[in-house]
Design a protein around this motif. Structure first.
Motif, PDB file in Angstrom:
ATOM      1  N   LYS A   1       0.807  -1.216   0.000  1.00 37.69           N
ATOM      2  CA  LYS A   1       0.000   0.000   0.000  1.00 37.69           C
ATOM      3  C   LYS A   1       0.847   1.277   0.000  1.00 37.69           C
ATOM      4  O   LYS A   1       0.300   2.378  -0.111  1.00 37.69           O
ATOM      5  CB  LYS A   1      -0.943   0.006   1.205  1.00 37.69           C
ATOM      6  CG  LYS A   1      -1.997  -1.090   1.146  1.00 37.69           C
ATOM      7  CD  LYS A   1      -2.942  -1.011   2.328  1.00 37.69           C
ATOM      8  CE  LYS A   1      -4.045  -2.064   2.213  1.00 37.69           C
ATOM      9  NZ  LYS A   1      -4.999  -2.009   3.341  1.00 37.69           N
ATOM     10  N   ARG A   2       2.149   1.132   0.105  1.00 38.59           N
ATOM     11  CA  ARG A   2       3.010   2.309   0.262  1.00 38.59           C
ATOM     12  C   ARG A   2       2.906   3.263  -0.918  1.00 38.59           C
ATOM     13  O   ARG A   2       2.790   4.488  -0.747  1.00 38.59           O
ATOM     14  CB  ARG A   2       4.466   1.872   0.478  1.00 38.59           C
ATOM     15  CG  ARG A   2       5.424   3.022   0.786  1.00 38.59           C
ATOM     16  CD  ARG A   2       6.839   2.515   1.019  1.00 38.59           C
ATOM     17  NE  ARG A   2       6.959   1.761   2.258  1.00 38.59           N
ATOM     18  CZ  ARG A   2       7.266   2.319   3.440  1.00 38.59           C
ATOM     19  NH1 ARG A   2       7.448   3.632   3.518  1.00 38.59           N
ATOM     20  NH2 ARG A   2       7.379   1.575   4.508  1.00 38.59           N
ATOM     21  N   ALA A   3       2.959   2.751  -2.140  1.00 33.36           N
ATOM     22  CA  ALA A   3       2.948   3.618  -3.316  1.00 33.36           C
ATOM     23  C   ALA A   3       1.636   4.395  -3.415  1.00 33.36           C
ATOM     24  O   ALA A   3       1.637   5.590  -3.742  1.00 33.36           O
ATOM     25  CB  ALA A   3       3.171   2.802  -4.587  1.00 33.36           C
ATOM     26  N   THR A   4       0.525   3.730  -3.104  1.00 33.42           N
ATOM     27  CA  THR A   4      -0.761   4.418  -3.164  1.00 33.42           C
ATOM     28  C   THR A   4      -0.839   5.510  -2.110  1.00 33.42           C
ATOM     29  O   THR A   4      -1.326   6.617  -2.372  1.00 33.42           O
ATOM     30  CB  THR A   4      -1.917   3.429  -2.983  1.00 33.42           C
ATOM     31  OG1 THR A   4      -1.873   2.471  -4.046  1.00 33.42           O
ATOM     32  CG2 THR A   4      -3.260   4.134  -3.006  1.00 33.42           C
ATOM     33  N   LEU A   5      -0.351   5.234  -0.909  1.00 31.54           N
ATOM     34  CA  LEU A   5      -0.362   6.247   0.146  1.00 31.54           C
ATOM     35  C   LEU A   5       0.493   7.447  -0.239  1.00 31.54           C
ATOM     36  O   LEU A   5       0.118   8.598   0.014  1.00 31.54           O
ATOM     37  CB  LEU A   5       0.114   5.641   1.461  1.00 31.54           C
ATOM     38  CG  LEU A   5      -0.850   4.627   2.095  1.00 31.54           C
ATOM     39  CD1 LEU A   5      -0.186   3.914   3.256  1.00 31.54           C
ATOM     40  CD2 LEU A   5      -2.129   5.318   2.550  1.00 31.54           C
ATOM     41  N   ALA A   6       1.625   7.181  -0.873  1.00 28.50           N
ATOM     42  CA  ALA A   6       2.462   8.286  -1.348  1.00 28.50           C
ATOM     43  C   ALA A   6       1.725   9.105  -2.401  1.00 28.50           C
ATOM     44  O   ALA A   6       1.778  10.342  -2.404  1.00 28.50           O
ATOM     45  CB  ALA A   6       3.777   7.753  -1.902  1.00 28.50           C
ATOM     46  N   ALA A   7       1.002   8.431  -3.295  1.00 25.15           N
ATOM     47  CA  ALA A   7       0.244   9.135  -4.327  1.00 25.15           C
ATOM     48  C   ALA A   7      -0.879   9.964  -3.734  1.00 25.15           C
ATOM     49  O   ALA A   7      -1.297  10.975  -4.324  1.00 25.15           O
ATOM     50  CB  ALA A   7      -0.322   8.132  -5.331  1.00 25.15           C
ATOM     51  N   LEU A   8      -1.353   9.564  -2.566  1.00 22.83           N
ATOM     52  CA  LEU A   8      -2.387  10.327  -1.879  1.00 22.83           C
ATOM     53  C   LEU A   8      -1.829  11.519  -1.116  1.00 22.83           C
ATOM     54  O   LEU A   8      -2.591  12.318  -0.563  1.00 22.83           O
ATOM     55  CB  LEU A   8      -3.157   9.426  -0.908  1.00 22.83           C
ATOM     56  CG  LEU A   8      -4.045   8.348  -1.533  1.00 22.83           C
ATOM     57  CD1 LEU A   8      -4.610   7.436  -0.459  1.00 22.83           C
ATOM     58  CD2 LEU A   8      -5.174   8.978  -2.336  1.00 22.83           C
ATOM     59  N   GLY A   9      -0.512  11.623  -1.057  1.00 22.19           N
ATOM     60  CA  GLY A   9       0.100  12.763  -0.384  1.00 22.19           C
ATOM     61  C   GLY A   9       0.447  12.539   1.069  1.00 22.19           C
ATOM     62  O   GLY A   9       0.732  13.496   1.796  1.00 22.19           O
ATOM     63  N   VAL A  10       0.441  11.284   1.519  1.00 21.04           N
ATOM     64  CA  VAL A  10       0.840  10.980   2.891  1.00 21.04           C
ATOM     65  C   VAL A  10       2.328  11.242   3.049  1.00 21.04           C
ATOM     66  O   VAL A  10       3.141  10.781   2.246  1.00 21.04           O
ATOM     67  CB  VAL A  10       0.499   9.512   3.230  1.00 21.04           C
ATOM     68  CG1 VAL A  10       1.083   9.113   4.578  1.00 21.04           C
ATOM     69  CG2 VAL A  10      -1.009   9.306   3.213  1.00 21.04           C
TER      70      VAL A  10
END
Length: 344
Positions: free
Chosen positions: A196-205
């Motif tokens: 899930k890391r890449a998606t969270l980064a794409a969300l701006g986390v």
């Protein structure tokens, strides 16, 4: 018509059911998309004490009006799309009288305490259907799960001065991330799934911390200049994360419990007082939270592609819960696309 039923622990099947009747004040919906929730998965596992089997799951529902009953306002016309609010309210209990209908003492949620939306049609009170002609059909079913995280952030009184730590990046946790960002807060996430890391980064986390490979307390301390998080949103529902939320909050901080622990939680309570924590529960969502999610999704149309992990056609709906059970680490949201061919 057919419905998908969790018939026994670990088993789903299609069953023929009677079409819903349409009562005064209700709208009859052709169901278009239904999202699967952690509560549905727990029902499938036999770990949901609120749901008796057999049960038709599904409370994350987008649909289109097929017919209206008597005394339904004129704007609810056939062909209008929208989002189902899947909760009931009694209007009499202390929560309802206080304007907190989301915490109604006698609530019965679709797919949990009563039959859900995993069927061709569903009848609901018109007050529980939010008209929306802007969101794509699949994203209508994203609104309810995200709204639960939005409500948790509202409970935590998050503002732009806060650092918010979200424990767990399921859909409720993602809702909390998006809601905190919408309020201008800085957001950190604790999540064990590296997928899930890449998606969270794409969300701006700003930072995803994996407690299995990093010391969570040490990382949070380093990221907050030794203070801890202003607000911790617990969206996992395990005794260790319930306790950890207290440790990770700063002095004078807030802890919001939206996860649902399935076993007793024991605390050393000294930090409750020493930190003078605000410890808050959060349940379901208010209509205002649904509206806030609609605004968020409308402004960020790419979110659907990031968050909808897989869509099953109706003909394969019985495979969806087993799939999610086997692919939890990389999955955000599993949906069922309903088809008119059900109406046989």
């Amino acid at each position: 018509m057919d419905a998908l039923v969790i018939s026994s622990v670990g088993k789903t099947e299609f069953r023929a059911i009677e079409p819903p009747s349409l009562n005064r004040g209700e709208v009859l919906l052709d169901v278009r998309f239904v999202g699967l929730c952690g509560s549905d998965l727990n029902t499938y596992r036999g770990a949901n004490p609120l749901a008796a089997l057999p049960r038709i799951p599904g409370h994350e529902i987008g649909g289109v009006i097929a017919a209206t009953g008597a005394e339904v306002p004129a704007e609810f016309v056939r062909g209008k799309a929208g989002i189902v609010i899947p909760y009931t309210t009694c209007g009499r209990c202390s929560a309802c009288r206080a304007g907190r209908q989301n915490a109604c003492k006698h609530n019965q949620t679709l797919g949990v305490q009563r039959e859900g939306g995993m069927a061709a049609q569903l009848a609901v009170p018109y007050e529980n259907f939010i008209l929306n002609e802007t969101l794509p059909a699949a994203q209508l079913a994203l609104v309810e799960p995200l709204s639960v995280g939005f409500h948790a952030v509202a409970r935590g009184r998050v503002d732009a001065t806060d650092t918010v730590l979200v424990l767990g990046a399921g859909m409720i946790g993602i809702g909390a991330v998006l809601a905190a960002q919408a309020r201008g807060a800085r957001v950190l996430v604790a999540e064990v799934s590296e997928a899930k890391r890449a998606t969270l980064a794409a969300l701006g986390v700003e930072a995803m911390i994996n407690p299995l490979s990093e010391d969570l307390a040490t990382r949070v301390e380093a990221l907050t200049d030794g203070h801890g998080a202003d607000v911790v949103v617990e969206a996992v529902g395990l005794p260790e994360t319930f306790r950890g939320a207290i440790d990770l909050a700063c002095f004078g901080g807030r802890v919001v419990y939206v996860g649902y622990a399935k076993s007793k939680v024991s605390y050393e309570t000294a930090l409750f007082n020493l930190k003078e924590l605000d410890i808050l529960g959060s349940r379901n969502a208010l209509r205002a939270d649904f509206e806030a999610v609609i605004t968020c999704l409308t402004a960020q149309p790419h979110l659907g592609d990031l968050l909808i992990s897989r869509v099953f056609p109706w003909s394969e709906a019985d495979q969806a819960l087993p799939y999610w059970e086997a692919h939890r680490q990389e999955t955000f949201k599993v949906m069922i696309e309903m088809q008119e061919s059900q109406n046989g």
